[in-house]
Each structure stands twice: as structure tokens, then as C-alpha cells.
Write a protein that holds these residues in place. Sequence first.
Motif, mmCIF file in Angstrom:
data_model
loop_
_atom_site.group_PDB
_atom_site.id
_atom_site.type_symbol
_atom_site.label_atom_id
_atom_site.label_comp_id
_atom_site.label_asym_id
_atom_site.label_seq_id
_atom_site.Cartn_x
_atom_site.Cartn_y
_atom_site.Cartn_z
ATOM 1 N N ARG A 236 -9.522 -2.047 5.362
ATOM 2 C CA ARG A 236 -8.586 -1.809 4.251
ATOM 3 C C ARG A 236 -9.392 -1.316 3.062
ATOM 4 O O ARG A 236 -10.557 -1.670 2.902
ATOM 5 N N SER A 237 -8.768 -0.500 2.240
ATOM 6 C CA SER A 237 -9.403 -0.169 0.970
ATOM 7 C C SER A 237 -8.347 0.229 -0.040
ATOM 8 O O SER A 237 -7.185 0.418 0.296
ATOM 9 N N SER A 238 -8.777 0.346 -1.306
ATOM 10 C CA SER A 238 -7.872 0.853 -2.334
ATOM 11 C C SER A 238 -8.601 1.943 -3.116
ATOM 12 O O SER A 238 -9.838 1.974 -3.161
ATOM 13 N N PHE A 239 -7.804 2.825 -3.698
ATOM 14 C CA PHE A 239 -8.349 4.022 -4.333
ATOM 15 C C PHE A 239 -7.654 4.270 -5.667
ATOM 16 O O PHE A 239 -6.444 4.027 -5.800
ATOM 17 N N THR B 147 -9.535 14.351 2.640
ATOM 18 C CA THR B 147 -10.338 14.580 3.852
ATOM 19 C C THR B 147 -10.954 13.271 4.324
ATOM 20 O O THR B 147 -10.967 12.957 5.520
ATOM 21 N N PHE B 148 -11.457 12.513 3.351
ATOM 22 C CA PHE B 148 -12.058 11.224 3.709
ATOM 23 C C PHE B 148 -11.023 10.324 4.390
ATOM 24 O O PHE B 148 -11.307 9.697 5.422
ATOM 25 N N GLY C 97 -9.651 6.983 8.905
ATOM 26 C CA GLY C 97 -8.656 6.281 9.722
ATOM 27 C C GLY C 97 -8.561 4.810 9.382
ATOM 28 O O GLY C 97 -8.540 3.948 10.267
ATOM 29 N N LEU C 98 -8.476 4.500 8.099
ATOM 30 C CA LEU C 98 -8.369 3.096 7.679
ATOM 31 C C LEU C 98 -7.038 2.530 8.163
ATOM 32 O O LEU C 98 -6.020 3.217 8.156
ATOM 33 N N ASP C 99 -7.069 1.259 8.549
ATOM 34 C CA ASP C 99 -5.814 0.628 8.967
ATOM 35 C C ASP C 99 -4.844 0.533 7.792
ATOM 36 O O ASP C 99 -3.642 0.699 7.949
ATOM 37 N N TRP C 100 -5.401 0.198 6.621
ATOM 38 C CA TRP C 100 -4.560 -0.044 5.453
ATOM 39 C C TRP C 100 -5.222 0.590 4.235
ATOM 40 O O TRP C 100 -6.449 0.518 4.107
ATOM 41 N N VAL D 68 -0.971 11.473 3.745
ATOM 42 C CA VAL D 68 -2.078 11.467 4.710
ATOM 43 C C VAL D 68 -2.216 10.078 5.341
ATOM 44 O O VAL D 68 -2.403 9.944 6.557
ATOM 45 N N GLN D 69 -2.124 9.035 4.509
ATOM 46 C CA GLN D 69 -2.436 7.687 5.005
ATOM 47 C C GLN D 69 -1.313 7.075 5.832
ATOM 48 O O GLN D 69 -1.574 6.387 6.832
#
Length: 462
Positions: free
Chosen positions: A306-309, A326-327, A332-335, A371-372
Motif C-alpha cells: 500500500r502507499s499514498s501519494f 508510469t510508476f 502494481g500496488l494492491d492499494w 490507473v490505480q
Amino acid sequence: MAGRGSARFHIETLGCPKNAVDSDKVVASLLADGLQAADSAADADLVVVNTCAFVEAARQESIDTVLALAGDRKPGAKVVVTGCMAERYGAELAAALPEADAIIGFAGEGAIGTRVGLADPKRKPTASAAERRGGVTDLLDLGRPPAAAPWAYVKVAEGCDRACAFCAIPSFRGKQRSRTPESIEQEVRALVEGGVAEVVLVAQDLAWYGRDAGEPGSLAPLLRRLDPLAAHGLQRVRLLYLYPSEVRDPLVATMLELDTVVPYFDLSLQHADPALLRAMKRWGSGDRFLSTIASIRAAEPDAAFRSSFIVGFPGETEAAHDALLTFLADAGLDWAGFFAYSPEEGTAAVSLPQRPPTDLVGEWLRECDEVQDPITRAARDVLIGTEVDVLVDEHDAAGGAVVGRTHREAPEIDGVVRVEAAAGGALHARPGAVVRVHVTDAVGPDLVAKPVERSANPAAAS
Ligand code: SF4
């Protein structure tokens, strides 16, 4: 109003998991001061609002909550504002919010009952020991009541030593102060003995734990120290908020080695463009993050990420935004969560020029979701038809199903797994038990599953 010794309280918590831990400790201090929990805010003699000051929207929500609860309070009830807003804007809040009877910052959070004159005078105030030390330190070492759920947050440190350009937390939470491993173990042991099966370790900068005490790299030894509590019922340890430069061995190897630690990596990445990360005064680049993620996946294919941006930081360009998209596609982060940049007083970024216009930030946020979202959906869909272990959180209201989580879902943050009994059957798994289930469907972020006939874990039966 109830007599002094039986005053009743209600606490309303806003903001992040770290605030939830503080509220637990405020509850413990109020109980120890002789107050009782009220059934509702409108029924309470003392209403405590534990506020969040993270960004403007959170501050507005905090103020709205104070006003609503103050409006609904019963005659004579006191309203206390505490938490990050009280700490950060104490004097301004006192002037602007006459509805509040007291604004109490971090140093007084463990002594609210005494401060508002509702503590039972026959009880020894809980905060006295901490006050003798020169002020309660963010409640870190105060006790807490037994958890209401089979999981609980445990705060291992308070404050932060970094200086991320967008973040005001160090300006009012101060430098990092780590708890001792002994006090953390003691708290976890008490929680586990009270029925908690999963502890979620939190701190502003979790992987930095121990460095302020002259012991960098202390998180891995702490995990080893907690691992034997498996014998008492500890099933899972989950880590939140890992600064990416610290996500390396021996921490990663320890996380993957210990059965109690789930392979869930909550990386606080914030962006992928190296120049923008430097402007944020943060470490890393999309490439470095990808290589960290790839090496963890190579060692543990089931690892969840998981991450936040932050979107719209001053100086973010179309090219930087494209680098983030692109990142996301590559990682392919789950969350993942995306937040519009919010200028905060007392931060390095507040006066930076070149803030992208609001409309553009809105468009960028939508593009990030575009994208996510399919990536998150695919990560859920791929689980259909597989068997997974679910830690049961609760029975659903109708009683025909239980709701729980695999290692991939952090409580209150990600999706859940709804486990339904076979037709005509019943589910007897108790909260805190781990049941083996067969995933039959994915609905949004959630999974639907049926129990596997022969439980992999004998403790699953109630
Ligand atoms: S690591 Fe950065 S973003 Fe996180 S609390 Fe510290 S200063 Fe704020």
C-alpha cells in the motif's frame, strides 16, 4: 448532572490510527479518574473531541464535529477539544470556539478528568506520575482499556525527526521519542491476553523506531521480541508507515521470516519523480521504489503493498505527473491513496511558487485513480478461486456470516473478507480466530468467501 464520582464521558476521534491510540489512552485515564463511559454524546457529562490538524479538510471536520456535539450536549455538560488541533492552534481555538469549555493539548491529555473538575476526588489522578516527569508525553506510556475488537493499534513512538517539506507534524509533535521495548511488549501482552489477535504498530516514522534512543534499527529486534507472544494468542503483527529508505534488510528479512509479522508493506512513497521528491525533501525515486518492491516480491510473492501519494505539490509538472502514472502502472500496488497537496503553516513548502492550479490537480487525481483502480481490482480478482487465511473481526448483524481480513487488508483502511456459511449451515468462528476460506467473489475492495471444510486452524472453532 450525575454526581462527581459518576460523571459520564463520550469521546469522538477524528484523524489517523495514531489518534485512535491516543483516544484509547484518554479513555483509560478517564476511567481511572472515576468517570464512566456514556451511551452516547448526548448522554455525557464530558464530551471530548480528539481532533486532527493534518490538512485543511481535516481541521474543518474537527471544528464541525465540536460544534455539532456542543450543540447536542445535555445541559451542563462540558466539551473539551484535544488532539492535534488543540496542540497546534490552542490559543486561536480558545478564542474562536467559545462552545468548548477547555482546549487541552498533548501535555494535558492524560489528565482531562482533573482539568475539567470531573475526576472523582477519591481517586488518585492517573496522570500524576507523568506530570511529575514534567508533563504527560503524548500518552505514550499510559495504560489503555481492553480492546473492543480482535485487533488494536499500538503506538511505538511519537514525533518525527524528518523534515518533509509538506508536513507540519514535526512542528507540533516534536522530535521522535521512542517507547522502550519493555513497555511496548507489556502493552501488547495485555492486549493479547484481553483477546487481541492482531496488533498494528504505528508511529509517524515507524522504521525509525529506536534511533532517538541511540539504537537505530530497533524495529526488527522489537518484532523478534513480540513474536513469542504467539504462544498467548498473537496471530499477526502489522506495520504501518514505513519510510522507503528503511525498507531493507534486516527489517525486511525479519518481517518475512517471522510467522507473526504479515507481509504487508505500507510504504510512504508520496511521489515517484526524483526531482519532485527532492523538492519534498524526501528520499528515493520511482526506480528505487520499484526495485525495493521487486526484491520483496521475489522473496515473498504473496506480499501486499500500500502507499499514498501527494498530487499537486508546488513545482509538479506534467512530466512529473506522468512519471507517477508510469510508476503506478509498473508497481502494481494492491492499494493506493491519492491526496491533493495542502499548504500547511510552518512547513518549508508553504511559500513555494508554482503550485499547479486546482482544476489541474483535480484532473491529475482522477488520472491517478484511473490507473490505480483497475490494478487494485485485478489484485482482488486474482484471489477468486484461491484459499486464504482470514482473521475474524466480527459477526455480521444477521449472524449468517463473519467479516474478517487476510494479511492483505489492514483494519479500517483496506477492504474486508465476508465469509458466508454454506447453505443451511452456520458459522461458529469467534472474533480473533483464523479460518481457512475459499474466495468466491470480489466486490469492489471486498472479497466474498466460504469456509474450507476442514479448518486449517483448530482454534477457529468457538
Ligand atoms: S516522515 Fe515526513 S511526512 Fe512523515 S511525519 Fe515525518 S515529516 Fe511528516
